[in-house]
Design a protein around this motif. Sequence first.
Motif, PDB file in Angstrom:
ATOM      1  N   ALA A  33      46.790   0.253  16.990  1.00 32.98           N
ATOM      2  CA  ALA A  33      46.790  -0.767  16.996  1.00 32.98           C
ATOM      3  C   ALA A  33      45.923  -1.858  18.775  1.00 32.98           C
ATOM      4  N   ILE A  34      46.476  -0.991  19.471  1.00 36.82           N
ATOM      5  CA  ILE A  34      45.614  -1.742  21.331  1.00 36.82           C
ATOM      6  C   ILE A  34      44.179  -0.971  20.720  1.00 36.82           C
ATOM      7  N   LEU A  35      43.672   0.117  21.016  1.00 36.72           N
ATOM      8  CA  LEU A  35      42.377   0.465  20.944  1.00 36.72           C
ATOM      9  C   LEU A  35      41.407  -0.235  19.914  1.00 36.72           C
ATOM     10  N   ALA A  36      42.110  -0.311  18.994  1.00 39.41           N
ATOM     11  CA  ALA A  36      41.527  -0.446  17.403  1.00 39.41           C
ATOM     12  C   ALA A  36      40.084  -1.417  17.024  1.00 39.41           C
ATOM     13  N   PRO A  37      41.577  -2.644  17.734  1.00 39.37           N
ATOM     14  CA  PRO A  37      40.600  -3.704  17.566  1.00 39.37           C
ATOM     15  C   PRO A  37      39.162  -3.919  18.929  1.00 39.37           C
ATOM     16  N   ILE A  38      39.651  -3.041  19.701  1.00 37.29           N
ATOM     17  CA  ILE A  38      38.043  -3.127  20.834  1.00 37.29           C
ATOM     18  C   ILE A  38      37.149  -2.565  20.408  1.00 37.29           C
ATOM     19  N   GLY A  39      37.069  -0.905  19.597  1.00 38.42           N
ATOM     20  CA  GLY A  39      36.347  -0.887  18.863  1.00 38.42           C
ATOM     21  C   GLY A  39      36.474   0.712  20.078  1.00 38.42           C
ATOM     22  N   LEU A  40      37.660   1.292  20.504  1.00 38.30           N
ATOM     23  CA  LEU A  40      38.466   2.815  21.180  1.00 38.30           C
ATOM     24  C   LEU A  40      39.056   3.451  21.079  1.00 38.30           C
ATOM     25  N   GLU A  41      38.833   3.624  18.787  1.00 41.58           N
ATOM     26  CA  GLU A  41      40.072   4.290  18.097  1.00 41.58           C
ATOM     27  C   GLU A  41      40.304   5.802  18.612  1.00 41.58           C
ATOM     28  N   ARG A  42      39.063   5.713  18.914  1.00 41.40           N
ATOM     29  CA  ARG A  42      38.058   7.835  19.622  1.00 41.40           C
ATOM     30  C   ARG A  42      39.482   7.524  20.913  1.00 41.40           C
ATOM     31  N   LEU A  43      39.666   6.840  21.413  1.00 40.71           N
ATOM     32  CA  LEU A  43      40.410   6.836  22.092  1.00 40.71           C
ATOM     33  C   LEU A  43      42.162   7.175  22.445  1.00 40.71           C
ATOM     34  N   THR A  44      42.702   7.146  21.241  1.00 41.19           N
ATOM     35  CA  THR A  44      44.384   6.898  20.490  1.00 41.19           C
ATOM     36  C   THR A  44      44.724   7.588  21.314  1.00 41.19           C
ATOM     37  N   ASP A  45      44.559   8.894  21.271  1.00 44.22           N
ATOM     38  CA  ASP A  45      45.373  10.486  22.230  1.00 44.22           C
ATOM     39  C   ASP A  45      45.156  10.596  22.791  1.00 44.22           C
ATOM     40  N   GLU A  46      43.946   9.940  23.656  1.00 44.37           N
ATOM     41  CA  GLU A  46      44.444  10.012  25.139  1.00 44.37           C
ATOM     42  C   GLU A  46      44.937   8.500  25.670  1.00 44.37           C
ATOM     43  N   LEU A  47      45.742   7.375  25.253  1.00 42.37           N
ATOM     44  CA  LEU A  47      46.148   6.323  24.941  1.00 42.37           C
ATOM     45  C   LEU A  47      47.978   7.212  25.048  1.00 42.37           C
ATOM     46  N   ALA A  48      47.585   7.144  23.487  1.00 41.22           N
ATOM     47  CA  ALA A  48      49.174   7.634  23.166  1.00 41.22           C
ATOM     48  C   ALA A  48      50.118   8.804  23.677  1.00 41.22           C
ATOM     49  N   ASP A  49      48.840   9.612  24.350  1.00 42.37           N
ATOM     50  CA  ASP A  49      50.164  10.831  25.806  1.00 42.37           C
ATOM     51  C   ASP A  49      49.313  10.526  26.817  1.00 42.37           C
ATOM     52  N   PRO A  50      49.081   8.953  27.795  1.00 38.62           N
ATOM     53  CA  PRO A  50      48.872   9.036  29.201  1.00 38.62           C
ATOM     54  C   PRO A  50      48.597  10.948  29.747  1.00 38.62           C
ATOM     55  N   GLY A  51      47.430  11.074  30.779  1.00 33.90           N
ATOM     56  CA  GLY A  51      47.042  11.826  31.474  1.00 33.90           C
ATOM     57  C   GLY A  51      46.162  11.331  32.336  1.00 33.90           C
ATOM     58  N   PRO A  52      45.581  12.581  33.245  1.00 29.78           N
ATOM     59  CA  PRO A  52      45.342  12.039  34.765  1.00 29.78           C
ATOM     60  C   PRO A  52      43.312  11.028  34.347  1.00 29.78           C
ATOM     61  N   GLY A  53      43.485  12.084  33.150  1.00 25.70           N
ATOM     62  CA  GLY A  53      42.051  11.333  32.541  1.00 25.70           C
ATOM     63  C   GLY A  53      41.632  10.297  31.919  1.00 25.70           C
ATOM     64  N   THR A  54      43.190   9.615  31.274  1.00 23.41           N
ATOM     65  CA  THR A  54      43.350   8.478  31.133  1.00 23.41           C
ATOM     66  C   THR A  54      42.591   7.150  31.246  1.00 23.41           C
ATOM     67  N   ARG A  55      42.885   7.106  32.471  1.00 22.70           N
ATOM     68  CA  ARG A  55      42.578   5.526  33.108  1.00 22.70           C
ATOM     69  C   ARG A  55      40.626   5.853  33.280  1.00 22.70           C
ATOM     70  N   ALA A  56      40.681   6.433  33.632  1.00 28.04           N
ATOM     71  CA  ALA A  56      38.926   6.872  33.673  1.00 28.04           C
ATOM     72  C   ALA A  56      37.978   6.847  32.266  1.00 28.04           C
ATOM     73  N   ALA A  57      39.361   7.510  30.750  1.00 29.79           N
ATOM     74  CA  ALA A  57      38.648   7.005  30.084  1.00 29.79           C
ATOM     75  C   ALA A  57      38.912   5.885  29.670  1.00 29.79           C
ATOM     76  N   ILE A  58      39.596   5.532  29.786  1.00 30.44           N
ATOM     77  CA  ILE A  58      39.364   3.644  28.978  1.00 30.44           C
ATOM     78  C   ILE A  58      38.635   2.675  29.919  1.00 30.44           C
ATOM     79  N   ALA A  59      38.673   3.019  31.325  1.00 31.41           N
ATOM     80  CA  ALA A  59      37.943   2.617  31.753  1.00 31.41           C
ATOM     81  C   ALA A  59      36.119   2.532  32.385  1.00 31.41           C
ATOM     82  N   GLY A  60      36.282   4.170  31.385  1.00 29.46           N
ATOM     83  CA  GLY A  60      34.764   4.195  30.930  1.00 29.46           C
ATOM     84  C   GLY A  60      34.364   3.152  29.942  1.00 29.46           C
ATOM     85  N   ALA A  61      34.676   3.143  29.061  1.00 29.33           N
ATOM     86  CA  ALA A  61      34.472   3.090  27.701  1.00 29.33           C
ATOM     87  C   ALA A  61      34.255   1.018  27.695  1.00 29.33           C
TER      88      ALA A  61
END
Length: 851
Positions: A70-98
């Motif tokens: 719900a958070i990521l789809a409106p800004i076109g980042l739905e492909r990162l859903t798994d990253e945000l659903a279960d945040p880990g060490p690489g989540t911040r870099a993945a979202i920031a990079g996108a």
Amino acid sequence: MVPDVPAPAQPLVPRPGLVSRLRSQRATVLVAGGGYGKSALVAEAARTHVGETVTVDLAGRRGGEDVARAILAPIGLERLTDELADPGPGTRAAIAGALERRRMPILLVLEETDPAHGPAIAALLAAVPAPHAVIAVGRTPPVDAPPAAADWAVLDQEDLAFSAHEAERLLSDGYDLDLPDPLAGRLRDATSGWITALHAVGAVLRAAPSPVGLARSLLDQNVVLTDLVDRIVAALDDDDRRTVAWVAALPWIDRRIARRLEVEGAVLRATAAGIGWRLPAAGRWVLADPVREHLAVSPDEAQIRASADAYAAVGAHLDAAALLRRAGLDDDAAAVLAAIPAADLAELASADAVAAIESLPDAARRAHPWLEVQLARLLSMRSEYTRRAAIIDGALPRLATSAPAAAHALEAERLRDLAYFSPDVDPADVARAEELLEVVTDASTRARLEVGAALLGLRRDGDGGLEQAEHGLRRASAAFERAGEPRMRALALRELAWLVHLERGRLDLVLETFDEIEAMQAPGARYISWRVNRADALLWSGRIDEALAEVTDVTRLAELYHDDQVASYAAWTLAQIESMREQPMRTLAAVRRAEHLAGEYMATATGPLFLSQMADALSRAGLVADAAERLDAALARRDEDPRIVESAAFGHAARHGDPEEAERRHEVLVDLAVERFDRPRHLLLLAYARWRAGAPDAAAVAARAFADYDAMGLRDAAGVHEPVAVRTVRAAAAALGAPVPRSHATVSATGAATGAAELDPVGLAGQLGLRPRQAEVLLALRTGASNTEIAARLGISEGTVRKHLERVYRTLGLRSRAEAVALLAGFAADDPDEVAEHPPDQVRSVRSDGR
């Protein structure tokens, strides 16, 4: 007829200090109960935000994946859903990079947050990079207080409550009350600065004969907001009280819904009596949360169904289904979703729409088989082809006998998939499409079958199937028009333009068809990928400036709609344009942006095309190593699209590689029967490769290439497509009487040449076998500058200028400054008869008179 009772305007008190605090933070959490002005504060921050504001309502969202999507789809980042659903060490870099690739700053507002959303929100607060910002708004803290080192903040109820000064301004300026300052301060203390309570007090006092006396009475009796609301509601009759309670319980209401439910009169009367509804003529009606909670009474089933019908009637199908599901009416919700018209479905191609269908109980989905069709079409619009294939494969066997209409519709989707993505065409699939067209009557399904049958037949029959494909696509366009599906009609017309008219060499019809698509687009239509194809067609026509304008516009729209796929397509077309404009660094930047955006699309059948075109652009721009890297990746997937991969490999060999390899690859291309618009360009590159090899027939081959361009009405386009090759072989072809293009001409909509390009030191160095700095010094001679002036301009010594010129003369076999200027004049001339260009090892001495 219900009188249009004017609603008393609820005055606003500017809060610049709070807005400034909100704007200064990259991420903020607003936590307060209802009625503390959270929405007004966010609205003011959004109004001053330079960029796009995206609002996401998280009410009722549970589960990490549901919240993250719900958070990521409106800004076109739905492909990162798994990253945000279960945040880990690489989540911040993945979202920031996108987000860092977004050119337009995004303000992401998350409404109705609560502790259940905590992990996703905490990760997002840490990840969103400036200049983007996120504001999480809720009644309970979704996350713990930020650590001391965090660059995000929490504004709570104490921060949001009105100060004594703000309360005095609200009552005096907003409600025109002449209260003594101490009395206004006491009212603020009695309400603890609760903004909604102060508005209610102000509305009651404004209507009282003696505001000061009533204010003292309210303070003496310790009256709270609910008592004030009860006094107002008590003045209404029973029917209006019941209606107001029902309306207050609805998720939202506006004038359209109110009139459909026949509740407008009751709301207007309640507003006139003092209930603080804000009733804009357009947009949703607003009632403060504490007042809503106090008034709302759960509606009965009849009211729920009536409300859902009203929502569906105005296109709010997802809201209708959600309302029914909250009441436990799953079958009714399934019926609403199954009945969404095709035209409305195109506007609902969101993650929420997919989730609404997939979350229905199995029994409800089985009772409404058309839901599987709706789901497959939604996934198609979202380019989620793998998920769509799984849905179709799972549902088809079950529906084949129990729901043949739904099964036929799913088969139509499958056949379109095969037409686009299957490596080979099975004659049985073509026969099945034709068989279904004999029995299917649903207009929407027939139209999709027409597209599938046309494209499958075209792939099977090649040029021999062009006429049949054209008829099929025209029938599909007409059927989509009858079915009220403008997006799908535009898609059918795009295929007609790109696969039929282009293959016939009718660029005029290609562009006319794209003009037809543009004319039928409704304001705000989000189907924009066809515009990238139009830019490509303009580029084929040599109209490079128009192509650039088109790509710039579609890039802006893709960013606005967060459509990374279209943005990626636009970036790779931009790479082609910049390479033809001989801008190597801009070409590389466009390639890198396209690669950054492409993501999972690289794994589809589009991947070899993407890699090949990127390699071709980089090769044309003279970035040899970068081109070779992409070309190697494309060659590894050659079997998926041999024509396009071989075309890129040939182009690179012709421009920078072994001329003998270019000869071999050109023979392969002839056998592969490449598209007719590429044939003269390939011939031109072959001539360039032979010129590089010193072959005596290079001029004759170039003459044939220019004649082919001319026969297609694209004489000057050759100079756009391959500027270096044209500058190199043009003079020799002109000597044979060939219809050569003007030097590096760009062509306007009328086909007239509009100028010549400046010589680029990097490109010139590559052509003449010089170093870039030597080419810079050589080009400086055109201005008539002395060695001293050239040295000052380039920031080098006069002795260095002299050494560069000596090496240039020796490399090119020149004897004087005059010969060098004459040689440069040949490169930049607009008159082909004045051009004198030669391979680096065959430059002849040019007489001082320039002839």
